[in-house]
Design a protein around this motif. Structure first.
Motif, PDB file in Angstrom:
ATOM      1  N   GLN A 318       0.817  -1.214   0.000  1.00 45.21           N
ATOM      2  CA  GLN A 318       0.000   0.000   0.000  1.00 45.21           C
ATOM      3  C   GLN A 318       0.854   1.269   0.000  1.00 45.21           C
ATOM      4  O   GLN A 318       0.545   2.228  -0.710  1.00 45.21           O
ATOM      5  CB  GLN A 318      -0.937  -0.008   1.212  1.00 45.21           C
ATOM      6  CG  GLN A 318      -2.033  -1.059   1.134  1.00 45.21           C
ATOM      7  CD  GLN A 318      -2.957  -0.854  -0.051  1.00 45.21           C
ATOM      8  OE1 GLN A 318      -3.466   0.240  -0.268  1.00 45.21           O
ATOM      9  NE2 GLN A 318      -3.167  -1.903  -0.834  1.00 45.21           N
ATOM     10  N   SER A 319       1.925   1.274   0.778  1.00 44.76           N
ATOM     11  CA  SER A 319       2.754   2.482   0.855  1.00 44.76           C
ATOM     12  C   SER A 319       3.432   2.774  -0.480  1.00 44.76           C
ATOM     13  O   SER A 319       3.640   3.937  -0.843  1.00 44.76           O
ATOM     14  CB  SER A 319       3.813   2.331   1.951  1.00 44.76           C
ATOM     15  OG  SER A 319       4.714   1.272   1.648  1.00 44.76           O
ATOM     16  N   ASN A 320       3.767   1.739  -1.225  1.00 45.87           N
ATOM     17  CA  ASN A 320       4.418   1.937  -2.523  1.00 45.87           C
ATOM     18  C   ASN A 320       3.428   2.214  -3.643  1.00 45.87           C
ATOM     19  O   ASN A 320       3.833   2.649  -4.731  1.00 45.87           O
ATOM     20  CB  ASN A 320       5.277   0.715  -2.871  1.00 45.87           C
ATOM     21  CG  ASN A 320       6.603   0.716  -2.140  1.00 45.87           C
ATOM     22  OD1 ASN A 320       7.470   1.537  -2.399  1.00 45.87           O
ATOM     23  ND2 ASN A 320       6.755  -0.197  -1.186  1.00 45.87           N
ATOM     24  N   MET A 321       2.163   1.976  -3.383  1.00 47.52           N
ATOM     25  CA  MET A 321       1.131   2.331  -4.374  1.00 47.52           C
ATOM     26  C   MET A 321       0.694   3.775  -4.195  1.00 47.52           C
ATOM     27  O   MET A 321       0.094   4.362  -5.099  1.00 47.52           O
ATOM     28  CB  MET A 321      -0.078   1.402  -4.246  1.00 47.52           C
ATOM     29  CG  MET A 321       0.220  -0.050  -4.601  1.00 47.52           C
ATOM     30  SD  MET A 321       0.839  -0.259  -6.279  1.00 47.52           S
ATOM     31  CE  MET A 321      -0.628   0.105  -7.227  1.00 47.52           C
ATOM     32  N   HIS A 322       0.946   4.360  -3.021  1.00 46.26           N
ATOM     33  CA  HIS A 322       0.608   5.765  -2.785  1.00 46.26           C
ATOM     34  C   HIS A 322       1.454   6.665  -3.677  1.00 46.26           C
ATOM     35  O   HIS A 322       2.563   6.317  -4.055  1.00 46.26           O
ATOM     36  CB  HIS A 322       0.827   6.138  -1.318  1.00 46.26           C
ATOM     37  CG  HIS A 322      -0.180   5.524  -0.407  1.00 46.26           C
ATOM     38  ND1 HIS A 322       0.014   5.402   0.947  1.00 46.26           N
ATOM     39  CD2 HIS A 322      -1.389   4.962  -0.660  1.00 46.26           C
ATOM     40  CE1 HIS A 322      -1.034   4.807   1.492  1.00 46.26           C
ATOM     41  NE2 HIS A 322      -1.894   4.530   0.535  1.00 46.26           N
ATOM     42  N   GLY A 323       0.933   7.791  -3.980  1.00 47.65           N
ATOM     43  CA  GLY A 323       1.665   8.720  -4.822  1.00 47.65           C
ATOM     44  C   GLY A 323       1.301   8.597  -6.282  1.00 47.65           C
ATOM     45  O   GLY A 323       1.725   9.402  -7.107  1.00 47.65           O
ATOM     46  N   MET A 324       0.480   7.574  -6.613  1.00 44.40           N
ATOM     47  CA  MET A 324      -0.003   7.462  -7.982  1.00 44.40           C
ATOM     48  C   MET A 324      -1.105   8.497  -8.175  1.00 44.40           C
ATOM     49  O   MET A 324      -2.115   8.489  -7.477  1.00 44.40           O
ATOM     50  CB  MET A 324      -0.528   6.047  -8.245  1.00 44.40           C
ATOM     51  CG  MET A 324       0.540   4.986  -8.104  1.00 44.40           C
ATOM     52  SD  MET A 324      -0.085   3.304  -8.293  1.00 44.40           S
ATOM     53  CE  MET A 324      -0.521   3.303 -10.027  1.00 44.40           C
ATOM     54  N   SER A 325      -0.915   9.400  -9.091  1.00 48.13           N
ATOM     55  CA  SER A 325      -1.804  10.550  -9.246  1.00 48.13           C
ATOM     56  C   SER A 325      -3.196  10.147  -9.698  1.00 48.13           C
ATOM     57  O   SER A 325      -3.358   9.363 -10.631  1.00 48.13           O
ATOM     58  CB  SER A 325      -1.206  11.526 -10.263  1.00 48.13           C
ATOM     59  OG  SER A 325      -2.126  12.553 -10.556  1.00 48.13           O
ATOM     60  N   SER A 326      -4.208  10.674  -9.017  1.00 47.14           N
ATOM     61  CA  SER A 326      -5.593  10.423  -9.412  1.00 47.14           C
ATOM     62  C   SER A 326      -6.046  11.372 -10.514  1.00 47.14           C
ATOM     63  O   SER A 326      -7.086  11.156 -11.128  1.00 47.14           O
ATOM     64  CB  SER A 326      -6.520  10.567  -8.197  1.00 47.14           C
ATOM     65  OG  SER A 326      -6.423  11.868  -7.647  1.00 47.14           O
ATOM     66  N   ASN A 327      -5.246  12.405 -10.787  1.00 49.61           N
ATOM     67  CA  ASN A 327      -5.634  13.359 -11.836  1.00 49.61           C
ATOM     68  C   ASN A 327      -5.650  12.711 -13.214  1.00 49.61           C
ATOM     69  O   ASN A 327      -6.410  13.109 -14.093  1.00 49.61           O
ATOM     70  CB  ASN A 327      -4.676  14.557 -11.852  1.00 49.61           C
ATOM     71  CG  ASN A 327      -4.807  15.409 -10.598  1.00 49.61           C
ATOM     72  OD1 ASN A 327      -5.884  15.480 -10.014  1.00 49.61           O
ATOM     73  ND2 ASN A 327      -3.718  16.041 -10.192  1.00 49.61           N
ATOM     74  N   SER A 328      -4.797  11.700 -13.396  1.00 48.63           N
ATOM     75  CA  SER A 328      -4.705  11.057 -14.703  1.00 48.63           C
ATOM     76  C   SER A 328      -5.964  10.280 -15.070  1.00 48.63           C
ATOM     77  O   SER A 328      -6.183   9.967 -16.225  1.00 48.63           O
ATOM     78  CB  SER A 328      -3.504  10.113 -14.755  1.00 48.63           C
ATOM     79  OG  SER A 328      -3.651   9.098 -13.793  1.00 48.63           O
ATOM     80  N   CYS A 329      -6.808   9.950 -14.064  1.00 51.72           N
ATOM     81  CA  CYS A 329      -8.022   9.198 -14.386  1.00 51.72           C
ATOM     82  C   CYS A 329      -9.253  10.094 -14.405  1.00 51.72           C
ATOM     83  O   CYS A 329     -10.375   9.613 -14.469  1.00 51.72           O
ATOM     84  CB  CYS A 329      -8.211   8.036 -13.407  1.00 51.72           C
ATOM     85  SG  CYS A 329      -8.604   8.511 -11.718  1.00 51.72           S
ATOM     86  N   THR A 393     -11.081  12.498  -7.289  1.00 48.63           N
ATOM     87  CA  THR A 393     -10.766  13.279  -8.485  1.00 48.63           C
ATOM     88  C   THR A 393     -11.360  14.685  -8.427  1.00 48.63           C
ATOM     89  O   THR A 393     -11.109  15.507  -9.311  1.00 48.63           O
ATOM     90  CB  THR A 393     -11.294  12.584  -9.750  1.00 48.63           C
ATOM     91  OG1 THR A 393     -12.705  12.354  -9.614  1.00 48.63           O
ATOM     92  CG2 THR A 393     -10.589  11.262  -9.978  1.00 48.63           C
ATOM     93  N   ASN A 394     -12.153  14.955  -7.378  1.00 50.74           N
ATOM     94  CA  ASN A 394     -12.748  16.282  -7.191  1.00 50.74           C
ATOM     95  C   ASN A 394     -13.594  16.725  -8.385  1.00 50.74           C
ATOM     96  O   ASN A 394     -13.586  17.896  -8.784  1.00 50.74           O
ATOM     97  CB  ASN A 394     -11.657  17.332  -6.925  1.00 50.74           C
ATOM     98  CG  ASN A 394     -10.900  17.055  -5.640  1.00 50.74           C
ATOM     99  OD1 ASN A 394     -11.497  16.713  -4.616  1.00 50.74           O
ATOM    100  ND2 ASN A 394      -9.582  17.167  -5.701  1.00 50.74           N
ATOM    101  N   ILE A 395     -14.315  15.777  -8.974  1.00 54.06           N
ATOM    102  CA  ILE A 395     -15.212  16.117 -10.083  1.00 54.06           C
ATOM    103  C   ILE A 395     -16.444  16.807  -9.524  1.00 54.06           C
ATOM    104  O   ILE A 395     -17.153  16.268  -8.670  1.00 54.06           O
ATOM    105  CB  ILE A 395     -15.625  14.856 -10.863  1.00 54.06           C
ATOM    106  CG1 ILE A 395     -14.407  14.268 -11.570  1.00 54.06           C
ATOM    107  CG2 ILE A 395     -16.718  15.179 -11.884  1.00 54.06           C
ATOM    108  CD1 ILE A 395     -14.680  12.975 -12.293  1.00 54.06           C
ATOM    109  N   ASN A 396     -16.687  18.003  -9.988  1.00 56.96           N
ATOM    110  CA  ASN A 396     -17.829  18.777  -9.516  1.00 56.96           C
ATOM    111  C   ASN A 396     -19.042  18.507 -10.402  1.00 56.96           C
ATOM    112  O   ASN A 396     -19.451  19.313 -11.224  1.00 56.96           O
ATOM    113  CB  ASN A 396     -17.496  20.275  -9.525  1.00 56.96           C
ATOM    114  CG  ASN A 396     -18.580  21.111  -8.855  1.00 56.96           C
ATOM    115  OD1 ASN A 396     -19.352  20.588  -8.042  1.00 56.96           O
ATOM    116  ND2 ASN A 396     -18.652  22.383  -9.210  1.00 56.96           N
TER     117      ASN A 396
END
Length: 499
Positions: A318-329, A393-396
Motif C-alpha cells: 500500500q505504501s508503494n502504491m501511494h503517490g499514484m496521481s488520481s488526476n490522470s483518471c 478526483t474532485n469532479i464537480n
C-alpha cells in the motif's frame, strides 16, 4: 469444455467443414437490476465470446515475425486482415501433443475466456487446421518479467511492489473465480510494452485447475523453483499460488532464487526443509516491511500464508502504491459517469472495439485509472469504490450511482468489470472511427452479404434469449424495418450517443 468443445474433437480427429465457426457460449440473458428499479435488462457478454474456426490461418491473419518458441510450437505476431489488429498467435503442432495435453490447452482456452482482468492475458479466438491448433491472444511486446530481472538484476522496492500488486491482484481474482494457476513464475508474466511502467499480464494457464473445494491433487507442477512445499506431497491449494508469488517477490528484490540446489532433488529438499535466508549483502538495504511480506508469503505452513486479497493490503504494498496521481483518471471517470448506451447493438459493438480493435496506447490510461479505482485489488469495481474514486478526483458533477451501474454493468454482476469499465470510460468521440465501425461490421457480418441478420445478431450478442427479445434488439437498429441491419443503420445506431 465450453466454446471449443464442438469444434476441436480430442478423441477422434474429425475435420469439420472448412471455415466453420462455432460459439457455444451463454452470453445474453435477462436479469432484474438492483436498487428498486424493476426493469428487466439484457446481459451482454460479448467479451466471453471466442470464435473457434476450422480453416487456414492465412485466410484471417498476416503472419509476421517469430516472438517465442517452446517444446510443442511457437508464438508469432499476427495482424488481422479485416480489423488490422495486432495479436500473438501460439501455434501447437498436433503431432507433438498427447491427448491429455490437448485437453490442458482447451482448459486454458475455457479458463481465459471467463476471466476479465487487466493483468490476465485475453484470448480472442482459436483456429484449427489439419496440422495445428492456433490460439490467438492479445499481443504483449515487452517480453517476460524474467528477462527484465536478468537485465536489471534486482528491482527498486517501489517497482517490485507495483509489479507484485498486479500479480497478486490477478491471483486474487483467479482465486475468487475458483481458478488456481499452479505455474506462476517470471517466465509466465509478460510486459505489455517496453515502457518503464508497463502493465504485467499473467499467461500460461495450461496446467491451471478449476476448483470448488479447498484442495486439489497436485498431479503436475511447473518448475520446482517456484513450487510450494506441500505440492511435493500431492496437495495444491490457493496458498500454493501464494508461495509462488513469494518466490517471485524474493527474486525481484535480490536477484536470485531462495532455494536452489545443484540437482532438482536438492532444490526440492531445500524447499521442503530449509528456512528462507536473507543474506546481509543483498538484503541489508531492503526495508523490514518488504522482508516481512516475503517471509509471510514463504511460510512453510500454507495455513499461515495470507490470502492474495490480504497480501494486497500489506503496508509495504500500500505504501508503494501511494503517490499514484488520481488526476490522470479524471477524464476516464467523467466518461464513466456520462456513458449512455442502452441500445444493445451499440453496446456490443463498443465492447468488441475495446476488446479487439483498441491499441495498448489507448488502453494504457484506462488501465491505470481502473487500478486506481480498484482499491482492494479484486479486479472489479463496487459502488463504494467508484464513489470514493470520484471523490478523489474532485469532479464537480452530480451523478446517480445506480444510473452508472444501469448503463455500465452489462452482465448484471452488480460490479463494473474490467471490460465494462473500458467500454464506458473510453473517449468514443475519438475512438469510434468509421474504419473501426467498418471492421466491426465486417466481423459481425459472418456470411458477407453486407447486412446483419437475426442469426448473426445472435452470434454478436451471444446467449440464450427467447426469439422475441432478439427481435426487439434487432428492431432498435432496423430503421427501415426490412428485418436486417445494413451498414448505414449500424453506423447510425453506434454513433447516436456521441454526436
Amino acid at each position: 469444455m465450453g466454446c471449443c468443445k464442438s469444434v476441436i474433437n480430442c478423441d477422434n480427429e474429425v475435420q469439420p467443414e472448412e471455415g466453420k465457426e462455432e460459439n457455444d457460449l451463454k452470453g445474453a440473458e435477462p436479469f432484474i437490476r438492483r436498487g428498486g428499479r424493476q426493469k428487466t435488462v439484457i446481459r451482454i457478454l460479448t467479451r466471453q465470446t471466442i470464435k473457434c474456426i476450422v480453416g487456414h490461418v492465412s485466410d484471417h491473419y498476416d503472419v509476421k515475425e517469430l516472438i517465442g518458441e517452446g517444446a510443442y510450437g511457437c508464438v508469432r505476431r499476427v495482424v488481422h486482415k479485416t480489423t488490422g489488429g495486432e495479436r500473438a498467435m501460439k501455434t501447437i503442432m498436433k503431432s507433438f501433443v498427447r491427448l491429455c495435453e490437448v485437453k490442458n490447452m482447451l482448459l486454458e482456452v475455457d479458463i481465459l475466456r471467463k476471466l476479465d482482468h487487466p493483468n490476465i492475458i485475453k484470448i480472442t479466438e482459436v483456429i484449427q487446421d489439419q496440422r495445428c491448433y492456433h490460439i490467438v491472444t492479445e499481443l504483449c511486446s515487452g517480453g517476460e518479467l524474467f528477462d527484465k530481472i536478468v537485465e536489471q538484476e534486482k528491482f527498486k522496492e517501489k517497482q517490485a511492489a507495483r509489479y507484485m500488486y498486479q500479480i497478486l491482484s490477478a491471483v486474487s481474482y483467479c482465486h475468487t473465480n475458483n481458478v488456481l494457476h499452479r505455474d506462476l513464475k517470471p517466465e509466465n508474466l509478460l510486459l505489455v510494452d517496453h515502457k518503464k511502467d508497463s502493465t504485467l499480464k499473467v499467461i500460461d494457464f495450461g496446467i491451471s485447475r478449476l476448483t470448488n473445494y479447498p484442495s486439489s491433487p497436485a498431479r503436475k507442477y511447473g518448475q520446482p523453483y517456484y513450487t510450494a512445499p506441500e505440492v511435493f506431497n500431492g496437495i495444491f491449494t490457493d496458498k500454493s499460488d501464494i508461495w509462488s508469488c513469494g518466490v517471485i517477490l524474493y527474486v525481484m528484490l535480490c536477484g536470485y532464487l531462495p532455494f536452489l540446489g545443484n540437482k532438482e532433488s536438492q532444490t526440492i529438499n531445500q524447499i521442503i526443509n530449509k528456512e528462507v535466508e536473507m543474506p546481509e549483502k543483498e538484503w541489508s538495504k531492503v526495508s523490514q516491511s518488504a522482508k516481512d511480506l516475503v517471509l509471510s508469503l514463504l511460510d512453510k505452513d500454507p495455513y499461515k500464508r495470507p490470502q492474495a486479497m490480504d497480501a494486497l493490503l500489506h503496508p509495504w504494498i500500500q505504501s508503494n502504491m501511494h503517490g499514484m496521481s488520481s488526476n490522470s483518471c479524471l477524464d476516464s471517470v467523467k466518461n464513466l459517469i456520462n456513458f449512455r448506451s442502452r441500445v444493445k447493438v451499440q453496446h456490443a459493438t463498443f465492447e468488441f472495439i475495446v476488446s479487439h480493435l483498441s491499441t495498448q496506447q489507448e488502453l494504457r490510461e484506462l488501465q491505470y485509472a481502473f487500478m486506481l479505482l480498484d482499491m482492494n485489488g479484486d479486479g472489479k469495481l463496487s459502488r463504494e469504490e467508484i464513489i470514493r474514486g470520484i471523490e478523489k478526483t474532485n469532479i464537480n458533477q452530480l451523478f446517480d450511482i445506480e444510473q452508472v451501474f444501469e448503463e455500465c454493468d452489462a452482465d448484471g454482476s452488480d460490479f463494473i468489470d474490467y471490460t465494462e469499465f473500458l467500454t464506458a470510460a473510453m473517449n468514443w468521440q475519438t475512438a469510434l472511427t468509421k474504419k473501426r465501425l467498418e471492421a466491426a461490421f465486417k466481423t459481425f457480418d459472418i456470411n458477407g452479404d453486407e447486412c446483419i441478420d437475426m442469426n448473426e445478431l445472435k452470434q454478436m450478442i451471444g446467449g440464450t434469449l427467447d426469439t422475441e427479445m432478439y427481435h426487439e434488439i434487432l428492431k432498435e437498429a432496423d430503421f427501415n424495418e426490412d428485418g436486417v441491419i445494413d451498414f448505414e443503420e449500424f453506423e447510425r445506431i453506434c454513433t447516436a450517443v456521441i454526436k
